[in-house]
Structure formats: C-alpha cells, structure tokens
Write a protein that holds these residues in place. Structure first.
Motif, PDB file in Angstrom:
ATOM      1  N   VAL A 110       0.871  -1.155   0.000  1.00 57.60           N
ATOM      2  CA  VAL A 110       0.000   0.000   0.000  1.00 57.60           C
ATOM      3  C   VAL A 110       0.919   1.219   0.000  1.00 57.60           C
ATOM      4  O   VAL A 110       1.613   1.475   0.989  1.00 57.60           O
ATOM      5  CB  VAL A 110      -0.923   0.021   1.234  1.00 57.60           C
ATOM      6  N   LEU A 111       0.946   1.942  -1.110  1.00 57.21           N
ATOM      7  CA  LEU A 111       1.876   3.056  -1.274  1.00 57.21           C
ATOM      8  C   LEU A 111       1.162   4.393  -1.239  1.00 57.21           C
ATOM      9  O   LEU A 111      -0.018   4.488  -1.544  1.00 57.21           O
ATOM     10  CB  LEU A 111       2.627   2.911  -2.600  1.00 57.21           C
ATOM     11  N   GLY A 112       1.904   5.431  -0.911  1.00 59.03           N
ATOM     12  CA  GLY A 112       1.336   6.759  -0.740  1.00 59.03           C
ATOM     13  C   GLY A 112       1.188   7.577  -1.990  1.00 59.03           C
ATOM     14  O   GLY A 112       0.534   8.599  -1.974  1.00 59.03           O
ATOM     15  N   GLU A 113       1.772   7.195  -3.070  1.00 57.28           N
ATOM     16  CA  GLU A 113       1.554   7.936  -4.310  1.00 57.28           C
ATOM     17  C   GLU A 113       1.558   6.957  -5.472  1.00 57.28           C
ATOM     18  O   GLU A 113       2.134   5.878  -5.386  1.00 57.28           O
ATOM     19  CB  GLU A 113       2.596   9.024  -4.506  1.00 57.28           C
ATOM     20  N   LEU A 114       0.908   7.347  -6.552  1.00 58.85           N
ATOM     21  CA  LEU A 114       0.784   6.454  -7.696  1.00 58.85           C
ATOM     22  C   LEU A 114       2.111   6.364  -8.440  1.00 58.85           C
ATOM     23  O   LEU A 114       2.700   7.378  -8.796  1.00 58.85           O
ATOM     24  CB  LEU A 114      -0.314   6.955  -8.634  1.00 58.85           C
ATOM     25  N   LEU A 171      -9.968   6.925 -12.211  1.00 60.20           N
ATOM     26  CA  LEU A 171      -9.206   6.649 -13.423  1.00 60.20           C
ATOM     27  C   LEU A 171      -7.694   6.729 -13.237  1.00 60.20           C
ATOM     28  O   LEU A 171      -6.949   6.018 -13.907  1.00 60.20           O
ATOM     29  CB  LEU A 171      -9.660   7.590 -14.549  1.00 60.20           C
ATOM     30  N   ALA A 172      -7.218   7.565 -12.313  1.00 57.83           N
ATOM     31  CA  ALA A 172      -5.769   7.624 -12.080  1.00 57.83           C
ATOM     32  C   ALA A 172      -5.262   6.300 -11.513  1.00 57.83           C
ATOM     33  O   ALA A 172      -4.189   5.821 -11.902  1.00 57.83           O
ATOM     34  CB  ALA A 172      -5.420   8.786 -11.159  1.00 57.83           C
ATOM     35  N   LEU A 173      -6.023   5.698 -10.595  1.00 50.66           N
ATOM     36  CA  LEU A 173      -5.655   4.375 -10.068  1.00 50.66           C
ATOM     37  C   LEU A 173      -5.617   3.343 -11.190  1.00 50.66           C
ATOM     38  O   LEU A 173      -4.682   2.553 -11.305  1.00 50.66           O
ATOM     39  CB  LEU A 173      -6.668   3.908  -9.021  1.00 50.66           C
ATOM     40  N   TRP A 174      -6.667   3.337 -12.000  1.00 49.45           N
ATOM     41  CA  TRP A 174      -6.752   2.390 -13.114  1.00 49.45           C
ATOM     42  C   TRP A 174      -5.575   2.583 -14.067  1.00 49.45           C
ATOM     43  O   TRP A 174      -4.895   1.625 -14.433  1.00 49.45           O
ATOM     44  CB  TRP A 174      -8.085   2.571 -13.847  1.00 49.45           C
TER      45      TRP A 174
END
Length: 164
Positions: free
Chosen positions: A6-10, A47-50
């Motif tokens: 589990v990370l704090g930024e994409l 959408l940014a996660l995807w």
C-alpha cells in the motif's frame, strides 16, 4: 514477503513490477480522508488508479473525529470524515461523492476493456477495438472527467452495436 503493498503515491512502474510478481498493489492517502475536494477524489481514486495499474485504494478512516466532536465543523481538531454518523445511517460528504464517482468511472472503463477483449477474440482484426485501445492508452486525466465518462459510454455503445 509483502503480497499487497500500500503506497502513498501512484507509481505505474512499481505497480507493473508488483503485478508481474502476481500480487496486488493499493494506494493510500491521495488525498487523505475528509478533504472537501470531490473532483480530486474522483480523479485520484478512479481513473488515475486504473491508469497507473493499481488494484484499488485503502484510505484512513471512514469516520474519525480524532479529538473533537465529529459534527463540530468549527473545531480546530483534525477530522478524517467521508460520511457523518447518524442514528439511522450516514450523511455523506462531497469527498464521499467524489470517491463514489471515481469508482463508477472505473466500472465504465472496465466494461469497455471487457468489450475490447471480446471484440479482439475474432479471427479478423477489429479496427474499432484497435482505435479504442489507442484512445485509452493516450487518455489524458486532466480532461473533464464527465466528458471522459461520456466518451467511455459512446465507445461502449459502439462496441456493443458491433457485437450484435
């Protein structure tokens, strides 16, 4: 062994490495719970996660007033709230609505990807599917998210028409 970081930024490169090992990867605090910025929640938890290749999001606290009373908006105490508790349920916030819209955006793009996979199973190359995949690859998340969703819907309908 960490099988679900589990990370704090994409970070798309890290996501690709994690998924190549057969694991899932999640995002945390992008932004933290309770910020009154629904459009940011929609983009970042949708959408940014995807697009970055993440499996999902984990965020801190659905309802946490930390020190003060959870309903006291004038308190200087920090609050991490996306829905306020009531005796019969919850009262959602604009942050919650943004998060929900992001989930819906991912549902649309997932449906479109499934239709593309079906269209590409045929013997002959599907020009429409090739064009849609190229559009998805170049998708600019700085565009209006409602316009992106509308275009996703148009493409879904076109692929369904071709299928029938």
């Amino acid at each position: 062994l960490i099988d679900a970081p589990v990370l704090g930024e994409l970070n798309p490169e890290t996501a690709a490495k994690v998924k190549a090992q057969g694991f899932r990867i999640y995002c945390y605090h992008t932004p933290q719970s309770g910020q009154p910025c629904p459009y940011t929640y929609r983009r970042n938890y949708g959408l940014a996660l995807w697009k970055a290749g993440y499996s999902g999001a984990m965020n801190y606290a659905y309802q946490h007033g930390l020190k003060g009373h959870i309903w006291n908006s004038f308190s200087s105490d920090p609050r991490c709230i996306v829905a306020f508790p009531t005796t019969t349920g919850v009262v959602d916030t604009v942050a919650w609505e943004g998060f929900r819209e992001g989930v819906d955006d991912v549902r649309y793009v997932t449906l479109l990807q499934n239709l593309l996979d079906e269209a590409e199973k045929g013997a002959a190359p599907n020009r429409e599917a090739t064009e849609v995949r190229a559009w998805l690859a170049k998708l600019d998340l700085e565009q209006d998210l409602d316009e992106i969703r509308a275009e996703l819907c148009r493409k879904i309908l076109r692929l369904r028409e071709e299928k029938d």
